[in-house]
Structure formats: structure tokens, C-alpha cells
Design a protein around this motif. Structure first.
Motif, short mmCIF file in Angstrom:
data_model
loop_
_atom_site.label_atom_id
_atom_site.label_comp_id
_atom_site.label_asym_id
_atom_site.label_seq_id
_atom_site.Cartn_x
_atom_site.Cartn_y
_atom_site.Cartn_z
N ASP A 151 6.67 -9.78 -3.67
CA ASP A 151 7.67 -10.82 -3.40
C ASP A 151 8.51 -11.09 -4.65
N GLY A 152 7.85 -11.27 -5.78
CA GLY A 152 8.58 -11.56 -7.01
C GLY A 152 9.51 -10.42 -7.40
N HIS A 153 9.01 -9.19 -7.26
CA HIS A 153 9.84 -8.03 -7.60
C HIS A 153 11.09 -7.99 -6.74
N GLY A 154 10.93 -8.36 -5.46
CA GLY A 154 12.07 -8.32 -4.53
C GLY A 154 13.14 -9.34 -4.89
N ARG A 155 12.78 -10.31 -5.72
CA ARG A 155 13.77 -11.34 -6.07
C ARG A 155 14.63 -10.96 -7.26
N ILE A 156 14.27 -9.88 -7.94
CA ILE A 156 15.05 -9.48 -9.13
C ILE A 156 16.36 -8.86 -8.67
N PRO A 157 17.50 -9.41 -9.11
CA PRO A 157 18.76 -8.81 -8.70
C PRO A 157 18.91 -7.42 -9.31
N ALA A 182 -12.23 -11.11 -9.74
CA ALA A 182 -12.22 -10.76 -8.32
C ALA A 182 -12.67 -9.30 -8.14
N LEU A 183 -12.22 -8.43 -9.07
CA LEU A 183 -12.63 -7.02 -9.00
C LEU A 183 -14.13 -6.90 -9.24
N ARG A 184 -14.66 -7.72 -10.17
CA ARG A 184 -16.10 -7.64 -10.47
C ARG A 184 -16.94 -8.13 -9.29
N SER A 185 -16.42 -9.17 -8.60
CA SER A 185 -17.23 -9.76 -7.52
C SER A 185 -16.84 -9.21 -6.14
N GLY A 186 -15.88 -8.27 -6.13
CA GLY A 186 -15.53 -7.63 -4.85
C GLY A 186 -14.72 -8.51 -3.92
N GLU A 187 -14.04 -9.53 -4.47
CA GLU A 187 -13.16 -10.35 -3.62
C GLU A 187 -11.80 -9.67 -3.50
N TRP A 188 -11.77 -8.60 -2.69
CA TRP A 188 -10.56 -7.77 -2.62
C TRP A 188 -9.35 -8.55 -2.13
N ASP A 189 -9.57 -9.59 -1.30
CA ASP A 189 -8.41 -10.31 -0.76
C ASP A 189 -7.69 -11.11 -1.85
N ASP A 190 -8.45 -11.55 -2.88
CA ASP A 190 -7.78 -12.22 -4.00
C ASP A 190 -6.89 -11.23 -4.74
N VAL A 191 -7.38 -9.99 -4.90
CA VAL A 191 -6.58 -8.96 -5.54
C VAL A 191 -5.33 -8.68 -4.70
N LEU A 192 -5.56 -8.56 -3.38
CA LEU A 192 -4.44 -8.29 -2.46
C LEU A 192 -3.39 -9.39 -2.56
N ASP A 193 -3.84 -10.64 -2.69
CA ASP A 193 -2.90 -11.76 -2.78
C ASP A 193 -2.00 -11.61 -4.00
N LEU A 194 -2.59 -11.25 -5.14
CA LEU A 194 -1.78 -11.07 -6.35
C LEU A 194 -0.78 -9.93 -6.16
N LEU A 195 -1.24 -8.82 -5.59
CA LEU A 195 -0.35 -7.67 -5.37
C LEU A 195 0.81 -8.06 -4.46
N ARG A 196 0.51 -8.89 -3.43
CA ARG A 196 1.57 -9.30 -2.49
C ARG A 196 2.55 -10.24 -3.17
N ARG A 197 2.03 -11.17 -3.99
CA ARG A 197 2.94 -12.06 -4.72
C ARG A 197 3.81 -11.23 -5.66
N GLY A 198 3.25 -10.15 -6.19
CA GLY A 198 4.03 -9.27 -7.06
C GLY A 198 5.18 -8.61 -6.32
#
Lengths: 355, 355
Positions: free
Chosen positions: B267-273, B249-265
Motif C-alpha cells: 500500500d505504501g509503495h503504491g502511494r509514491i508518485p 513473528a517469524l520466530r513464533s510462526g505468526e505468518w499473518d503478522d508478517v503478511l500484514d507488514l508486507l501488505r502495508r508495504g
């Protein structure tokens, strides 16, 4: 001739913090920002006065990477300063913009202070933000000696340490030590999204450490990653390949391949400079159990002070459930006995420190 | 009928720590280990007395995972206890071994205390090792009620929190929250091995956090990973795929795919007690600059104590170069003003706490 007048363009966290540091050193600081509120707030914080075209010795361009080139071109047209530097976290693109816009590259020293903070904006600024931090300067072949001298002086006035490195090497370096690790932390954290709560109830400090930076602002990080896309992609590919190989080695029972990765990890970890450039693992760890009540840490550190032991680092290891934690204090190995003895004397439970 | 006599088989860190905890609760503890030195040391530490065949209420089998099955079979033949539990960090294989060896599964409760420590051996043992930590119990369909009751009582006596979970779910869970993250940390650290020192001179706290657990013992971790190979491989494949996608995604400039991973991160981080099951991000952070000298932290926490503010967590952010650090103290949001005021009153530099 030293820096007497400085211009800070962009009064966000970095710009305002640098301005505050320069003010503390008696430099006359002028402030400029497209956001009038930001300038006013920075002035109220004592960062300097609003810029109305004064000529200065050095201009610090603290704007987003994609705006550095055009801002530099504009400032040079106005003759705003003898030398210019920026703070963009990537260097190749801003330099390319500057060239494309016909900027004078002899008076421009690309820079990047590594002062990571989760917060942003002038309100979060502090004069000591750069204290002891690395500050990369990336002079090119065209860079003039006077400009480089002024940029170095700025870094020193901010209390930071100059790291001179080529622009391309800088971008590869931050991809390796900052940008790619952030994406990896996000991927690990993303693997926790969805699914039940039982797995997370078994989470420990290790998982919290690995994923901590994944809490960073996704929009900000998308910009950072987009600005350093190819170097980051290169590092991510290598890490992804290592993980895929580890997965297939685990499936086929090639334990030695797994061991090799773990050993390379130990080697790489050992190369990370710790406090004061000393490797982290040079310290011994003394553990003590803490009750969760006000003053507990004060009592702990008073006991350490009585022993005249310097705590090099401390980690509070929390756990779900009971209101207790374990404090792990890193001290010089020769201090462990002294500290453990003192803490036990004051009634703390200190397990034997392993040799 | 409660636990009056307990047998601990394997007097390493975990077994000896459990023995010490049981002794503190007045339980008669008998110790056994193939290593006579380890038993003697555990006895000298006050963990109990050497076992010479006494019948007990519960036997804690604290041996490496691949030895649990045969040890269980042997102990059951001797009638060593009414119930048995183990501490292996993976559960499926030991249970399969036990079945294969014809063990009585009604009296066996597979268990796993999550008390991670870098150190090992009886000398590193502490009665409070399990205090507030999760302790997984994985009863199967055959598990008897009496055995489960005794195992739960053991966990409670050790001050840990029972997490009841199926064996397969347990193994997937630890793969997700512990084993796979360890391999990922190793891969990030491995990416730093080789290459020049300049990149590492730009390293910050984030990289140190992501790679900290990569310093763990490779031989020990090879064993752990080998014992949970398939679940770990599954998680690693998912993470590797996310990283490979991010790279392309970084090579092809699909920034929204990168953003999606960062956002899922995020969310996941927020679930850690975090501490006491409360999410870490519920705390506000107050920062203060520290000089590197004995007593500095004592002075800091004395000031905090005078303000009657409880420091929920503290992070010392170090940097190469000058002997200073930034202490980031996590406190309840409503305490930030009170703490900042108190620290400023005592002469500390405290930047404005962002809302």
C-alpha cells in the motif's frame, strides 16, 4: 555421460524456463505438472513433451519448497532419473523433508537458481532467464559425484554460474541479501501508508529505489519468509537494533554513533558485486537531460555509439511535474570525456563530470 | 514587479545551478561566497558577476543550514534585497536562528529545492538541476505577500514546482521520504559489512536498489540527520519496531503478522508518485535481453522509435558472470504489444508480456 534426457517437474516460470534452455541445447525434455493446463502451455511454448514415465538422466524438481521432499520421494520410487535437483529458494527444510521421507540423498543435489522476476507462470518463461545469474548448488556429505556432475551440467546448459555452498550457509546468505532486505523495504514503504500526500510529493528517486521490491506479492513472500524464518529473523533483529540505536543517538546528539552506522553502510555497499562482478562504483556517471518524447533515448544512444562508448548502466531519474528526466549513464571512467564530448556535439546538455 | 536582479549567496551546487537558471531567463545575477575561488569559478561558468553590494529584488541564501540565520541577518542589515529565501534541507532550525537573531521575518521565505545529487560544488552545477523537481516553500504567519510572490517566481524561473508546506510539516516529510530511508539503507548495507563473499555472490538487483543511497557521503549525511534529528528518530523508531515485530513473528510462526507488514508495504509503495505524478505501477514492463557491446542500447531504442513507442522508464538488470543484461522497459500498457512486436521483428528476444 552428459545430459541427453531431462525431466522437469513443475512447469511454472522456473521449470519452463529451464526446459526452454535445455531444449535450445538439444536436450530431450519431458514435462510434468499437477496442473494439466500448465503442462500443455509449456509444451506449446516448445519447452518439451509431456512425461509419461520415461527414464531420464536428470530430474529438475521445480515445485514450491514444501513439496520438494514428497515429490523427490515419489520420483525416486519410479526411478525417473539418475540424479535429482530442485529450485527451492530455501534449502534446509526441503532437505530435512527428503531425509524424513527416506529419500536417496546420494542422487539428490539441492539447488537454487537466483533468477528473480516479479512475474510467474509458464507464459513468463524464457530460455535466457538464468543467463549469467548465480545458481546455488548445495551438495551434502551424502551427495554422489555423478549426481553433482549432472547438476553442474544442468546449470551450465542454462547459462548460469554455479555457486557451491552448504545448505545452511545458503539459507543464511539469501536471508541476508534477499529475504531480510525485502522485509526492510516493506517496512519503509509501510511507513508511507496513511498520512497526507504532501510528504510523498517531496519523494525522490532514493525512496523509489529503497522501496521498489516492497511491491512484491505478499502471499508469495510470506511463504518465502516462513521457509527461512530464523535466519531472516536474525538479520532483521540486527538491522532493527542498528535503527533503534541510530534513533536514540539522534535524540541524544551522539552524532559520531550515527556517523559510524553511515560509514559501515558505505563499506557494506561497496562489497556488493555489480555488473560482471566488478564493484558498481568503479564506473563514472555522465548525466544528460532528456525530453519526454519518442526517440529521445534512441538519439542519446546513437550519439553514444558514434563515440564508441559502452553504456555500462543507465538510470532515468524521474520527477513529478515537467515532462523531463535526467539520464545517468555509467561508463568506464576513461570513457567519460569521450562520451560527454560526443553528447555535447550532438546538442545534449551534459554537466561537467566530477573527478 | 518581477525579479530583475537576484543575489545568490553561496556558490555551491545549488546556488550556482539556480544562478545559471536565472541567467538563462535573463535575470541579472550577483554572486557571493566566503570562498573566493568558488565565486570566480561560478562567474567563469556564466552564473553571474561578483556581488559588490548592489541592491537586488531577491536573495537566495544557499549556505549550510546552520549558517542561514546569521547570513540572513547580515544581508538584511545591508539591505541586500527586497526578499530572501534559503535552500536548507531542514527548516525549523534555520527559522529559529533567524528569530533569535532578530531577522525581519516578513521578507524571509524559507525554502528547500529537492534536487538530490551525489555530487557537489559549482563545477557540478547545471541550469536544469531543478527542472520538474519539487521545491518546498515554507511561509510562516509573518511572511509578507510580496516576499512569497518573489520566492514563487524564483522557483518558477528555475523550472521547479512549488510545494507550499509548513516548516514543521516539511521537516517531518523529508524525515519520512528521505532522511530516515537513507539511514535504513545504511543499516541494510551495514549488515553486509564483514562476513564472507559467498552471500554477496548471491546478491541481486533488489539488494542493489535497497542499498544504493547508502553510498552517500557519511559526513554530509551526519549533518543532514543532525539538523532533523527528532523527526528522523521518530520514523526510525516506527520502522525498527516493525522489523523487531516481524522478527519475533517469524520466530513464533505468526505468518499473518508478517503478511500484514508486507501488505502495508505494498500500500505504501503504491502511494509514491512516479514520473509525472503518475503511479509507477501504471506502466507495463517489456523485457529484452542485451549483449554487452557498444551500440546495443542504440539498436534497441531505434527499434522502439520505429514503433513510435515512448519508453517511460528503463532498468538494466545486471548479473555477475556473463556479459549480458536484461533491459526492462516501462511503457504505457496499450503500447506493449506494438513494442514487443517491433523488437521481435528486429531480432530481439522478447518474452511474452504478462497481462
Amino acid at each position: 555421460m552428459p545430459i541427453e534426457k531431462a525431466l522437469v517437474v513443475g512447469t511454472g516460470l522456473i521449470g519452463t524456463s529451464a526446459a526452454l534452455a535445455l531444449r535450445e541445447k538439444g536436450v530431450a525434455v519431458y514435462l510434468s505438472d499437477v496442473d494439466a493446463h500448465a503442462v500443455r502451455l509449456a509444451c506449446e511454448l516448445g519447452a518439451g513433451q509431456e512425461w509419461i514415465g520415461e527414464e531420464t538422466d536428470l530430474a529438475l524438481i521445480a515445485v514450491p519448497p514444501h513439496l520438494v521432499g514428497e515429490r523427490l520421494a515419489g520420483l525416486q520410487k519410479e526411478g525417473a532419473a539418475r540424479a535429482y535437483t530442485d529450485v527451492a529458494s530455501v534449502k534446509a527444510d526441503p532437505i530435512a523433508d527428503a531425509e524424513r521421507l527416506g529419500c536417496d540423498l546420494t542422487s539428490f543435489v539441492p539447488g537454487h537458481p537466483l533468477a528473480g522476476r516479479e512475474r510467474s507462470g509458464p507464459a513468463a518463461a524464457r530460455a535466457d532467464l538464468f543467463l549469467g545469474r548465480p545458481w546455488a548448488l548445495c551438495p551434502g556429505n551424502e551427495t554422489g559425484a555423478d549426481a553433482l556432475r549432472l547438476a553442474r551440467e544442468l546449470v551450465v546448459l542454462c547459462g548460469a554460474n554455479v555457486v557451491t555452498v552448504g545448505a545452511a550457509e545458503h539459507d543464511s546468505a539469501v536471508a541476508l541479501v534477499s529475504h531480510a532486505p525485502h522485509v526492510v523495504a516493506s517496512a519503509v514503504a509501510a511507513s508511507l501508508a496513511g498520512g497526507g500526500d504532501v510528504p510523498l510529493s517531496l519523494a525522490g528517486q532514493g525512496l523509489r529505489d529503497v522501496t521498489r521490491i516492497a511491491a512484491g506479492n505478499p502471499l508469495l513472500w510470506r511463504k518465502i519468509l516462513a521457509g527461512n524464518a530464523l535466519p531472516v529473523a536474525g538479520v532483521l533483529d540486527r538491522i532493527a537494533a542498528d535503527l533503534a540505536s541510530a534513533a536514540s543517538a539522534l535524540r541524544s546528539g551522539e552524532w559520531d554513533d550515527v556517523l559510524d552506522l553511515l560509514r559501515r553502510g558505505v563499506d557494506g555497499h561497496g562489497r556488493i558485486p555489480g555488473k560482471h562482478s566488478g564493484p558498481v562504483r568503479d564506473f563514472a556517471v555522465v548525466q544528460v537531460v532528456l525530453r519526454d518524447r519518442p526517440g529521445e533515448l534512441a538519439r542519446l544512444f546513437n550519439a553514444a555509439e558514434l563515440a564508441d562508448v559502452n553504456i555500462e548502466d543507465i538510470r532515468l531519474e524521474h520527477s513529478t511535474g515537467l515532462p523531463v528526466g535526467v539520464a545517468e549513464m555509467s561508463v568506464r571512467p576513461e570513457d567519460t570525456g569521450k562520451l560527454a564530448e560526443a553528447l555535447r556535439f550532438h546538442g545534449w546538455h551534459v554537466p561537467p563530470v566530477p573527478r
